[in-house]
Design an enzyme around this catalytic site. Structure first.
Site, mmCIF file in Angstrom:
data_model
loop_
_atom_site.group_PDB
_atom_site.id
_atom_site.type_symbol
_atom_site.label_atom_id
_atom_site.label_comp_id
_atom_site.label_asym_id
_atom_site.label_seq_id
_atom_site.Cartn_x
_atom_site.Cartn_y
_atom_site.Cartn_z
ATOM 1 C CB CYS A 1 32.274 39.528 41.952
ATOM 2 S SG CYS A 1 33.307 40.826 42.566
ATOM 3 N NE ARG B 1 39.336 36.282 46.041
ATOM 4 C CZ ARG B 1 38.744 37.024 45.103
ATOM 5 N NH1 ARG B 1 37.839 37.901 45.454
ATOM 6 N NH2 ARG B 1 39.081 36.887 43.844
HETATM 7 P P1 RVP Z 1 33.061 33.473 37.637
HETATM 8 O O1 RVP Z 1 33.838 32.498 36.801
HETATM 9 O O2 RVP Z 1 32.400 34.533 36.834
HETATM 10 O O3 RVP Z 1 32.137 32.786 38.579
HETATM 11 O O4 RVP Z 1 34.133 34.261 38.524
HETATM 12 C C1 RVP Z 1 34.970 33.614 39.438
HETATM 13 C C2 RVP Z 1 35.907 34.635 40.034
HETATM 14 O O5 RVP Z 1 35.184 35.608 40.802
HETATM 15 C C3 RVP Z 1 36.911 34.076 41.012
HETATM 16 O O6 RVP Z 1 37.994 33.439 40.408
HETATM 17 C C4 RVP Z 1 37.321 35.332 41.772
HETATM 18 O O7 RVP Z 1 38.289 36.089 41.090
HETATM 19 C C5 RVP Z 1 36.047 36.131 41.806
HETATM 20 N N1 RVP Z 1 35.351 36.034 43.095
HETATM 21 C C6 RVP Z 1 35.273 35.008 43.955
HETATM 22 N N2 RVP Z 1 34.512 35.381 45.005
HETATM 23 C C7 RVP Z 1 34.146 36.633 44.748
HETATM 24 C C8 RVP Z 1 33.324 37.486 45.588
HETATM 25 O O8 RVP Z 1 32.733 37.050 46.560
HETATM 26 N N3 RVP Z 1 33.274 38.746 45.247
HETATM 27 N N4 RVP Z 1 34.650 37.020 43.567
#
Ligand code: RVP
Length: 500
Positions: free
Chosen positions: A318, A417
């Protein structure tokens, strides 16, 4: 004047747990990781509880029907990704729900007109040595026979030989009738020395296959997450745009728990979505989020959400914080929301579970999240590394990796989203496309992670999650002591030192 939070917001790696007295009863075998996933009244039981506090992220690269079955088998829940058509998401839910524990919908099927060559090719492709022969080659067609390795000899039989000529025909098959229980099926398997028992409807259609090995696995998987029909419990992500079409289709497909998937859930769009679900469907459970503070939590709870997801910008893929400058350290967000949840419970007698979503890097972060008040965690990167995630496994350099991309990346195109209203669509990405190291099977890795969590809980003198939440003592650590926590001031042996 703007409001300032003058304390820095913090994340998991800045904290450690301080051990409490470990009593003799505190040993990993006695630890229960059962945890609620939907709200409930004081003194009552929640409609759904997880057997392990894990959920897999609402992401294309993480949660499809295969992941849903694999994780429910271990006691957690997947939320099947919503950034696909309503039909294909509903189909994934349907597939996952059709897996009854121990009963599988046949995945290798042919007709009597196929040939031995087709059988061998199918076996090569799927790895399944049992092939159901139905009138139309579909998994629920009229059952005409079964082919296993005992029905042909590759060295002698012509590859052009018709399946109808060498299959074991229905008239010679031992089968179970529709509605048979798993233990009755198992008795037939043992009495007749079978490897596989077909279960057939009154009309002669194939319903399921029960495999001897699956029954054994079922017995060794006491934490499976099952509904009253012995199907796995399955979640799905929705958005605040097409919910009037998506939600009915998912409910029709048998989904158990919905969650609104959004990077910033403190919005009137979420309120409308929750209200739609609550006023149109009886007792359908829906989580909402993500939020990072007390206000966001209370807003969604008042709107009727059954659980709340916490976290903005902490996900491994993210880049929301960099792109938009919104977010909060995951630990600080969680600590504040957990306090609001406890206060709300005190005042109303209603317990609303919270899920810490994103930013889990080390296994101990999960234990910390639970100790800080999370009822369960959601993880993307963690699950993306396993065989069961939907993405390709590749070799990059000398290492195997799996692909992993964010829902906010151009690749996922999940603009719903990130939508904040208006017609503009999305002009910039909030996620990246990446690789994660391949780690093998979910079950094996999860086993290790769970063992670590249970051990740490014992160090903290707790054998249940609520006990951990009450008893945990958590300390902030300085940057210097974080360095002290890893191996330091030694030469690690894998550094290829050559002998004299
Ligand atoms: P991680 O477990 O750190 O990989 O985080 C997963 C989380 O990141 C997802 O459950 C969602 O809330 C968030 N996410 C998913 N896509 C993206 C993005 O493209 N920014 N963020």
């Amino acid at each position: 004047m703007a409001h300032f939070y003058m304390e820095p917001s913090r994340t998991f790696s800045e904290f450690l747990l301080v051990p409490n007295l470990t009593t003799k009863a505190c040993n990993p075998a006695n630890v229960s990781l059962k945890t609620p996933i939907v709200k409930y009244k004081r003194g009552e039981a929640p409609k759904y509880a997880l057997n392990i506090p894990f959920s897999s992220a609402v992401m294309q690269a993480v949660s499809d029907d295969r992941m849903a079955v694999a994780l429910a088998r271990c006691g957690g829940i997947s939320f099947i990704f919503g950034s696909q058509s309503v039909e294909s998401q509903a189909e994934m839910v349907r597939k996952a729900k059709s897996y009854k524990a121990g009963f599988v919908v046949s995945r290798s099927n042919l007709t009597p007109d196929h040939t031995l060559k087709d059988v061998l090719e199918l076996k090569e492709r799927t790895g399944h040595s049992t092939v159901a022969i139905t009138h139309d080659g579909s998994p629920k067609g009229k059952l005409l026979g079964i082919v296993t390795g005992r029905d042909y000899r590759v060295s002698r039989d012509a590859q052009t030989k018709s399946v109808g000529d060498f299959m074991t025909p229905f008239s010679k098959l031992i089968y179970g009738k529709s509605g048979i229980t798993l233990s009755e099926a198992n008795d037939l398997i043992w009495d007749h020395k079978l490897n596989c028992l077909p279960v057939v409807s009154d009309e002669g259609n194939l319903e399921y296959l029960v495999f001897r090995k699956d029954y054994d696995e079922h017995k060794t998987n006491p934490t499976e997450l099952l509904d009253a029909n012995k199907s796995y419990i399955v979640g799905a992500g929705i958005n605040t745009k097409d919910y009037t079409e998506r939600v009915p289709a998912l409910i029709e497909a048998g989904v158990d728990v919905l969650v609104i998937d959004s990077s910033d859930g403190y919005s009137e769009w979420q309120k409308d979505t929750i209200e739609y679900v609550k006023s149109n469907f009886d007792d359908v459970k829906i989580g909402a989020g993500n939020v990072v503070d007390r206000e966001g939590f209370l807003y969604l709870v008042e709107a009727g959400a059954d659980f709340i997801k916490i976290g903005i910008g902490g996900g491994s893929i993210c880049i929301t914080r960099e792109q938009k400058g919104i977010g909060r350290g995951q630990a600080s967000a969680l600590i504040e929301v957990a306090a609001a949840r406890d206060e709300y419970f005190e005042q109303t007698g209603i317990y609303v579970p919270i899920c810490s979503d994103g930013g889990i890097v080390h296994d101990y972060h999960i234990t910390l999240a639970l100790a800080m008040g999370a009822d369960f965690v959601m993880m993307g990167r963690y699950f993306a590394r396993f065989d069961e995630s939907p993405t390709r496994k590749l070799k990059v350099g000398n290492n195997f990796v799996k692909e992993f991309w964010g829902e906010g990346s151009n690749r996922a195109r999940n603009w719903e989203r990130y939508d904040t209203g208006g017609k503009a669509g999305l002009m910039f990405e909030e996620g990246v496309d990446s690789y994660v190291p391949y780690a093998g099977s979910l079950q094996e890795n999860l086993g290790k992670t769970l063992h670590k969590i249970k051990s740490t809980m014992c160090n903290c003198g707790s054998i249940t999650i609520p006990e951990l939440q009450r008893n945990a003592r958590i300390t902030l650590v300085s940057a210097t002591s974080i360095v002290e926590g890893g191996a330091h001031d030694v030469i690690l042996k894998e550094n290829n030192i050559t002998g004299e």
